[in-house]
Scaffold this active site. Structure first.
Site, PDB file in Angstrom:
ATOM      1  N   PRO A  91     -48.904  69.736  36.657  1.00 18.20           N
ATOM      2  CA  PRO A  91     -49.092  71.190  36.766  1.00 18.20           C
ATOM      3  C   PRO A  91     -49.492  71.650  38.166  1.00 18.20           C
ATOM      4  O   PRO A  91     -49.267  72.822  38.506  1.00 18.20           O
ATOM      5  CB  PRO A  91     -50.215  71.482  35.759  1.00 18.20           C
ATOM      6  CG  PRO A  91     -50.141  70.368  34.776  1.00 18.20           C
ATOM      7  CD  PRO A  91     -49.736  69.166  35.576  1.00 18.20           C
ATOM      8  N   GLU A 118     -53.699  62.803  28.271  1.00 23.84           N
ATOM      9  CA  GLU A 118     -54.440  63.799  29.045  1.00 23.84           C
ATOM     10  C   GLU A 118     -54.142  63.711  30.534  1.00 23.84           C
ATOM     11  O   GLU A 118     -54.526  64.583  31.311  1.00 23.84           O
ATOM     12  CB  GLU A 118     -55.954  63.645  28.816  1.00 23.84           C
ATOM     13  CG  GLU A 118     -56.426  64.123  27.469  1.00 23.84           C
ATOM     14  CD  GLU A 118     -56.163  65.600  27.251  1.00 23.84           C
ATOM     15  OE1 GLU A 118     -56.584  66.417  28.087  1.00 23.84           O
ATOM     16  OE2 GLU A 118     -55.518  65.947  26.245  1.00 23.84           O
ATOM     17  N   ARG A 156     -25.510  66.683  39.185  1.00 22.88           N
ATOM     18  CA  ARG A 156     -24.378  67.620  39.163  1.00 22.88           C
ATOM     19  C   ARG A 156     -23.971  68.068  40.561  1.00 22.88           C
ATOM     20  O   ARG A 156     -22.894  68.656  40.736  1.00 22.88           O
ATOM     21  CB  ARG A 156     -24.690  68.826  38.275  1.00 22.88           C
ATOM     22  CG  ARG A 156     -25.789  69.716  38.760  1.00 22.88           C
ATOM     23  CD  ARG A 156     -26.174  70.754  37.707  1.00 22.88           C
ATOM     24  NE  ARG A 156     -25.040  71.538  37.263  1.00 22.88           N
ATOM     25  CZ  ARG A 156     -24.546  72.582  37.919  1.00 22.88           C
ATOM     26  NH1 ARG A 156     -25.078  72.935  39.071  1.00 22.88           N
ATOM     27  NH2 ARG A 156     -23.521  73.267  37.437  1.00 22.88           N
ATOM     28  N   ASP A 171     -23.431  78.602  41.585  1.00 22.01           N
ATOM     29  CA  ASP A 171     -24.609  78.598  40.725  1.00 22.01           C
ATOM     30  C   ASP A 171     -25.602  79.663  41.174  1.00 22.01           C
ATOM     31  O   ASP A 171     -25.688  80.007  42.359  1.00 22.01           O
ATOM     32  CB  ASP A 171     -25.317  77.237  40.779  1.00 22.01           C
ATOM     33  CG  ASP A 171     -24.553  76.158  40.057  1.00 22.01           C
ATOM     34  OD1 ASP A 171     -23.681  76.491  39.240  1.00 22.01           O
ATOM     35  OD2 ASP A 171     -24.851  74.965  40.312  1.00 22.01           O
TER      36      ASP A 171
END
Length: 250
Positions: A91, A118, A156, A171
């Site tokens: 995060p 955790e 890709r 894209d």
């Protein structure tokens, strides 16, 4: 390029690596993916890879030692290759975006660490992790989905992987589109449940079609990601015709 993935659940990757158009990149070795389970480097009959956190609290924490042994085995096998950074999906990492994907697609690869529970003993992170990446402001059960997202985005972009070599140039977020969102797309039939295809796309007039697509990209981006409009404007990528189209929206 080569990506070594450290994961407690290597079986999650089997269908991913064998499915979809990007499987070509993995099958051909353009994107060489190797899976490593830290449990194979744990001690004891139970091959333990986690323990309770010091200070108490919910959940378990991944042990540093099995990870360190697993990492050492990877680095030993990669000894003749270019040095590979150890990437942790976390995060606190920088959000993964198109520019970062382009960077990785031109690299020699990395070692991807998929955390679980955790988290990971901070001492291992401090000693060995070179870079942290986040998919966004939410929490997953583990880093495997994030690793697959990076691998898919990188694969890709490799030559020959997509049916159309220039497909990824159109894209969303691509510099070829000045960082804007892509436009809507339509296919047969020309009318579906009372909804026709925009007449511009049926006109056969190339310049008219491209102007329609550009205006749609501008409209969608202005509506959903105005920050991308400002970034394109600040970089001098918007033409007078673009500004006129945006003025009509206002």
């Amino acid at each position: 390029m080569r990506f070594d993935v450290i994961t407690l659940f290597p079986e999650l990757f089997a269908p991913f690596l064998a499915s979809g158009v990007t499987r070509r990149a993995y099958a051909s070795g353009q994107v060489d993916v190797r899976l490593w389970n830290p449990r194979d480097y744990a001690e004891g009959n139970y091959r333990r890879v986690d323990d309770r956190p010091f200070g108490g609290g919910p959940g378990m924490v991944m042990l540093a030692e099995p990870l360190a042994r697993c990492l050492a085995a990877i680095r030993a096998e990669r000894a003749e290759d270019a040095p590979a950074p150890l990437v942790l999906f976390s995060p606190i990492g920088a959000p993964l975006n198109h520019a970062a994907v382009e960077h990785w697609s031109a690299s020699t690869g990395a070692i991807l660490l998929c955390g679980r529970y955790e988290g990971i003993d901070q001492r291992f992170i401090d000693m060995h992790v070179d870079l942290q990446i986040s998919l966004g402001d939410f929490v997953l059960s583990g880093g495997e989905i994030a690793a697959m997202a990076l691998l898919d985005a990188v694969a890709r972009l490799q030559p020959g992987v997509l049916n159309d070599e220039g497909s990824h140039q159109l894209d969303s977020f691509n510099p070829a589109l000045d960082g804007l969102l892509d436009c809507p797309h339509y296919t047969r039939p020309e009318e579906w449940q009372g909804q026709p295809v925009p007449p511009e796309l049926l006109s056969g007039h190339h310049a008219q079609i491209e102007r329609w697509r550009r205006d749609q990209r501008l409209a969608l981006t202005a509506r959903h990601r105005p920050d991308l409009i400002e970034a394109a404007r600040g970089a001098g990528r918007l033409t007078p015709a673009d500004e006129a189209a945006l003025a009509k929206l206002r």
